[in-house]
Write an enzyme that holds these catalytic residues in place. Structure first.
Site, PDB file in Angstrom:
ATOM      1  N   ASP A  30       0.855  -1.186   0.000  1.00 25.96           N
ATOM      2  CA  ASP A  30       0.000   0.000   0.000  1.00 25.96           C
ATOM      3  C   ASP A  30       0.890   1.235   0.000  1.00 25.96           C
ATOM      4  O   ASP A  30       1.966   1.232   0.607  1.00 25.96           O
ATOM      5  CB  ASP A  30      -0.915   0.012   1.227  1.00 25.96           C
ATOM      6  CG  ASP A  30      -2.144   0.886   1.013  1.00 25.96           C
ATOM      7  OD1 ASP A  30      -3.228   0.326   0.758  1.00 25.96           O
ATOM      8  OD2 ASP A  30      -2.011   2.128   1.082  1.00 25.96           O
ATOM      9  N   THR A  86     -12.290   1.515  -6.178  1.00 17.98           N
ATOM     10  CA  THR A  86     -12.937   1.981  -7.417  1.00 17.98           C
ATOM     11  C   THR A  86     -14.180   2.784  -7.042  1.00 17.98           C
ATOM     12  O   THR A  86     -15.309   2.368  -7.311  1.00 17.98           O
ATOM     13  CB  THR A  86     -13.318   0.802  -8.336  1.00 17.98           C
ATOM     14  OG1 THR A  86     -14.131  -0.128  -7.583  1.00 17.98           O
ATOM     15  CG2 THR A  86     -12.087   0.091  -8.852  1.00 17.98           C
ATOM     16  N   CYS A 263     -20.363  -1.224  -1.443  1.00 19.60           N
ATOM     17  CA  CYS A 263     -20.588  -1.950  -2.696  1.00 19.60           C
ATOM     18  C   CYS A 263     -21.879  -1.567  -3.411  1.00 19.60           C
ATOM     19  O   CYS A 263     -21.844  -1.062  -4.531  1.00 19.60           O
ATOM     20  CB  CYS A 263     -20.571  -3.463  -2.437  1.00 19.60           C
ATOM     21  SG  CYS A 263     -18.984  -4.101  -1.876  1.00 19.60           S
TER      22      CYS A 263
END
Length: 440
Positions: A30, A86, A263
């Site tokens: 990361d 995303t 989500c």
């Protein structure tokens, strides 16, 4: 196998830790130096039951490590997973793929030998094609196969979902990747987890289609709940009655304040935008998005109605701030819109959540926070249950009544029966159930 996980957020961390627990050698990468340093100290940046212990066990065993350095880890790996965020792109609702594409370029620069690059992030159809193009453009000599392997993890039950999945979807256009991915998931053979091999584009669409269908089930039963209130029916019995049909199933048929989380909101919106781009609109999904957005504020108005229609100057306690129990995730939580609606109508709000208050402070303004449910309820004119944490399922109503200014309970998750609340002198409002129904 040697695995690198690019991105140590929710999906990357859970997936990387579980792969390590299977016996693979895993490096989680990361760019956030503070996050990596915290992980090395054993500090987990998210709340997920069982994750902290699993990280500690696998770090101790030498199978799991954390770094900010991409070059060495990618060069030594058989498989590199892309598990970066995303989010919805600001302005148009499309999935923001900039992090995915940046990861693809960096991987291409450092890959050595035949390597399988796997997109674990939730991405629109055709993303794998673009990842492959970027890799070829960045490093024409790279010997890679680009694969789609979407995750189907429920926050709060992610480790169990990863280790005992309903299915493992693997989309590939290069048959060399089949054996590699089979070996990656070989430890799950004992659980007889089905590996579904498809084309890469099919795999990408499966993920969006699955989330959109579940979001529609939630939205459908919420609309049925509204109808139940109008006609005097009971939505929980409706849910049970239709859920016993094997073609429908009982999961995701629980009426409430609408879906949220990391989500469903962004994936339904991204699927709708993708479909529009291909001139094949998905009107059911578009409508689902609209209904769910409106429902959250409608639940705020439901609270106002339960308090007589005027809440100016009133104090309201909200129990549960995260979008679901067993997580600290506040993303698109119904509580955000509900609290804003109550504040707009002139009320002051005190909130309590077992795990989410630190994150709530980042997204909800001008509310007070309590140390427990009873502290939140002190001097409140109404108590609202927004998230169905287990510790809210057996509240002491005598104690609540003694500390509240007015005994009003609005149960947006239907975790109580009408009779067990009203016998303590409370006015009780739930979702999709007659106010006099004592059967549930």
């Amino acid at each position: 196998m040697r695995i690198t996980m690019i991105g140590s957020g929710y999906v990357g961390l859970v997936s990387g830790v579980c792969f390590a627990d299977f016996g693979h050698d895993v490096i989680c990468v990361d760019k956030d130096t503070s996050k990596i340093e915290a992980l090395r100290r054993g500090e987990i940046p998210i709340f997920e039951p069982g994750l902290e212990q699993l990280v500690a066990d696998n770090v101790r065993a030498g199978r799991l490590s954390f770094t900010t350095e991409v070059e060495a880890s990618v060069a030594a790996s058989d498989v590199v997973f892309i598990a970066v965020g995303t989010p919805s792109r600001r302005g148009d609702g499309h999935a923001d793929l900039s992090y995915v594409y940046a990861a693809a370029r960096e991987i291409a620069e450092h890959v050595k030998g035949f390597t399988v690059i796997v997109t674990k992030s939730t991405v629109p159809v055709g993303t794998g094609d673009e990842v492959e193009r970027i890799v070829r453009e960045t490093n024409p000599q790279a010997d890679v196969a680009v694969v789609s392997n979407p995750e189907f993890l429920r926050e709060g039950a992610a480790i169990e979902d990863f280790k005992r999945p309903d299915r493992i979807v693997i989309g590939l256009n290069d048959e060399r990747a089949r054996g590699v991915m089979t070996e990656v998931y070989r430890p799950l053979y004992l659980n007889q987890a089905p590996l579904l091999f498809t084309s890469r584009r099919t795999s990408e669409l499966i993920k969006y289609a699955a989330n959109a269908f579940l979001a529609m089930k939630i939205t459908f039963i919420n609309e049925m709940a509204d109808l139940c209130e109008k006609v005097g029916a009971n939505v929980q019995e409706v849910s049970r009655g239709i859920g016993l049909d094997g073609r429908i199933g009982s999961k995701f048929l629980h009426a409430g304040p609408g879906y949220g989380g990391s989500c469903f909101p962004k994936d339904t919106l991204a699927l709708a935008k993708t479909a529009q781009d291909y001139d094949s609109p998905v009107r059911l999904i578009e409508t689902t998005v609209s209904i769910n957005d409106n429902r959250k504020r409608a639940m705020g108005r439901k609270v106002i109605a339960a308090m007589g229609g005027d809440i100016r100057g009133k104090s309201i306690a909200v129990l549960g701030l995260t979008f679901k129990p067993n997580t600290d995730d506040m993303r698109d939580s119904p509580a955000i819109s509900i609290i804003q609606t109550l504040q707009d109508a002139g009320a002051t709000v005190t909130g309590y959540d077992p795990e989410g208050m630190e994150n709530a402070r980042l997204v909800i303004d001008n509310i007070a926070y309590a140390e427990d449910a009873y502290g939140a309820a002190r001097d409140a004119d109404a108590l609202v249950i927004v998230t169905e944490w287990n510790q809210f399922r057996a509240l002491d109503f005598a104690r609540l009544k003694s500390v509240m200014k007015a005994p009003v309970l609005v149960d947006l998750r239907n975790i109580y029966r009408h009779d067990e609340v009203t016998k303590h002198g409370f006015a009780y409002t739930s979702v999709g159930r007659p106010s006099s129904d004592a059967t549930l």
